[in-house]
Design a protein around this motif. Structure first.
Motif, PDB file in Angstrom:
ATOM      1  N   LEU A  31       0.862  -1.182   0.000  1.00  0.00           N
ATOM      2  CA  LEU A  31       0.000   0.000   0.000  1.00  0.00           C
ATOM      3  C   LEU A  31       0.900   1.235   0.000  1.00  0.00           C
ATOM      4  O   LEU A  31       1.478   1.594   1.023  1.00  0.00           O
ATOM      5  N   ASP A  32       1.019   1.843  -1.146  1.00  0.00           N
ATOM      6  CA  ASP A  32       1.926   2.986  -1.318  1.00  0.00           C
ATOM      7  C   ASP A  32       1.274   4.006  -2.238  1.00  0.00           C
ATOM      8  O   ASP A  32       1.701   4.205  -3.374  1.00  0.00           O
ATOM      9  N   PRO A  33       0.189   4.672  -1.769  1.00  0.00           N
ATOM     10  CA  PRO A  33      -0.542   5.589  -2.645  1.00  0.00           C
ATOM     11  C   PRO A  33       0.322   6.760  -3.091  1.00  0.00           C
ATOM     12  O   PRO A  33       1.098   7.313  -2.299  1.00  0.00           O
ATOM     13  N   ALA A  70       2.612  -4.334   3.563  1.00  0.00           N
ATOM     14  CA  ALA A  70       3.221  -4.862   2.351  1.00  0.00           C
ATOM     15  C   ALA A  70       3.540  -6.329   2.583  1.00  0.00           C
ATOM     16  O   ALA A  70       3.503  -6.814   3.715  1.00  0.00           O
ATOM     17  N   GLU A  71       3.871  -7.033   1.517  1.00  0.00           N
ATOM     18  CA  GLU A  71       4.185  -8.460   1.658  1.00  0.00           C
ATOM     19  C   GLU A  71       5.521  -8.697   2.347  1.00  0.00           C
ATOM     20  O   GLU A  71       5.725  -9.743   2.972  1.00  0.00           O
ATOM     21  N   LEU A  98       2.582   2.500   3.658  1.00  0.00           N
ATOM     22  CA  LEU A  98       1.865   2.667   4.913  1.00  0.00           C
ATOM     23  C   LEU A  98       2.180   1.535   5.889  1.00  0.00           C
ATOM     24  O   LEU A  98       2.603   0.446   5.503  1.00  0.00           O
ATOM     25  N   GLY A  99       1.914   1.789   7.167  1.00  0.00           N
ATOM     26  CA  GLY A  99       1.965   0.734   8.163  1.00  0.00           C
ATOM     27  C   GLY A  99       3.030   0.905   9.218  1.00  0.00           C
ATOM     28  O   GLY A  99       4.205   1.078   8.890  1.00  0.00           O
ATOM     29  N   LEU A 100       2.613   0.854  10.495  1.00  0.00           N
ATOM     30  CA  LEU A 100       3.517   1.094  11.615  1.00  0.00           C
ATOM     31  C   LEU A 100       3.782  -0.144  12.466  1.00  0.00           C
ATOM     32  O   LEU A 100       4.601  -0.084  13.392  1.00  0.00           O
ATOM     33  N   VAL A 140      -5.111   0.918  -3.228  1.00  0.00           N
ATOM     34  CA  VAL A 140      -5.057  -0.247  -4.105  1.00  0.00           C
ATOM     35  C   VAL A 140      -3.632  -0.788  -4.053  1.00  0.00           C
ATOM     36  O   VAL A 140      -2.673  -0.036  -4.283  1.00  0.00           O
ATOM     37  N   PRO A 141      -3.442  -2.065  -3.719  1.00  0.00           N
ATOM     38  CA  PRO A 141      -2.080  -2.593  -3.667  1.00  0.00           C
ATOM     39  C   PRO A 141      -1.346  -2.413  -4.995  1.00  0.00           C
ATOM     40  O   PRO A 141      -1.921  -2.628  -6.068  1.00  0.00           O
TER      41      PRO A 141
END
Length: 333
Positions: A11-13, A102-103, A68-70, A23-24
């Motif tokens: 997820l990197d808009p 993310a993966e 995104l993501g913490l 959207v991935p």
């Protein structure tokens, strides 16, 4: 060892916007450096800071990935130096400054906690952001001690539920505010001693009644704005107020005389921009004092809902609406 892919979904808009922009997209799998591990992400938490980043209101700190993501949990699949080789194949959860949704993601080895067999990776992914935040602000910065009373706003949020759970484990009487009778009941079911419906009650008067006019020792506040002077009215002499967010606005008017006469302490913090050494020291303190409760099965996060990465827009919308109780988690691996 199985070779790693060159690319992953994340997820990197490219622009700020509403949840629908999530959207991935394909991104390169990152490479760990010294003191870092590469984790194949199984799950990642969804938190208010990610909502704000998506909206363009909270850019990542310098050096952090734009993905995104913490917080995340998953399997260590590569290490940036030989010191981490023994960790390959083990499950960890970690606090990161970005990149969790993310993966694959890079984690600082000092910011990781081992996932015990009794904990699922979904549960583990829901722990770091709230556990690090509450531990630092309530216990380190706020100086909470057994027998004291803590007032927490947003009692059914991820932060609020963690504050209730930790408070109970460490001997605090926890009072929460929440936005409905159902949420108040949910908070009490988790262990809150009292729950105040702020939409139907004046929480200042309610706290006065609950404490017999004494007030609370500590307030954990994520609202800000006009809550600050109201929170001060809730504090007992020598009380401490810790601000961790400003959802109600960044400015407030308060009485300095009241601050002086009742010897109140006002403090606050932001965790994401802090340096790696600070986060490593915080992680070590949590591992020594709070993580044993996780290993014993006495501390587990409250999971509201899970969504697959492809439905991240729904996950963000759900958190943004504020209807959740506990944490929302994206399942990835």
């Amino acid at each position: 060892m199985t070779s790693l892919p060159l690319t992953m979904m994340a997820l990197d808009p490219a622009t700020a916007g509403e949840p629908e922009i999530l959207v991935p997209v394909e991104r390169p799998v990152p490479t760990p450096g010294p003191g870092e591990w590469l984790v194949r992400v199984a799950a990642a938490g969804v938190n208010r800071p990610e909502i704000m980043q998506r909206q363009g209101k909270y850019p990542p700190p310098p050096g952090a990935p734009s993905i995104l993501g913490l917080e995340l949990a998953g399997e260590v699949v590569a290490a940036g130096d030989e010191s981490g080789a023994a960790m390959i194949g083990t499950n960890v959860c970690a606090l990161v400054a970005g990149g969790a949704q993310a993966e694959y993601a890079i984690v600082n080895a000092g910011h990781c906690l081992p996932v015990p067999p009794s904990l699922s990776l979904i549960e583990a992914a829901a722990l770091p952001e709230t556990l690090f935040t509450v531990w630092h602000n309530v216990f380190q910065r706020g100086g909470a001690q057994a027998g004291e009373t803590l007032l927490v706003h947003g009692g059914t949020s991820g932060i609020g539920t963690m504050a209730v759970l930790l408070g109970n484990l460490f001997g605090l009487e926890v009072i929460v505010t929440a936005g409905s009778a159902a949420k108040c009941e949910a908070a009490k079911a988790l262990g809150a001693a009292h729950a105040i419906d702020y939409k139907t009650q004046d929480f200042v008067e309610a706290v006065k009644d609950i404490t017999g006019g004494r007030g609370v020792n500590l307030v954990l506040d994520m609202v800000g704005g006009d809550y600050l002077p109201r929170n001060m009215k809730c504090l007992a002499p020598d009380g401490r107020h810790v601000s961790i967010a400003t959802q109600g606005g960044p400015k407030a008017t308060l009485s300095i005389i009241d601050l002086m006469v009742r010897r109140l302490t006002l403090t606050g913090s932001t965790l994401r921009p802090r340096d790696a050494a600070f986060k490593a020291a915080l992680c070590a303190d949590i591992r020594a004092k709070a993580w044993p409760f996780v290993e014993q099965g006495k501390l587990r996060p409250v999971i509201d809902r899970t969504f697959p990465l492809a439905r991240a827009a729904e996950a963000h919308a759900h958190v943004e609406a504020g209807d959740h109780v506990g944490k929302v988690v994206l399942t990835i691996g």
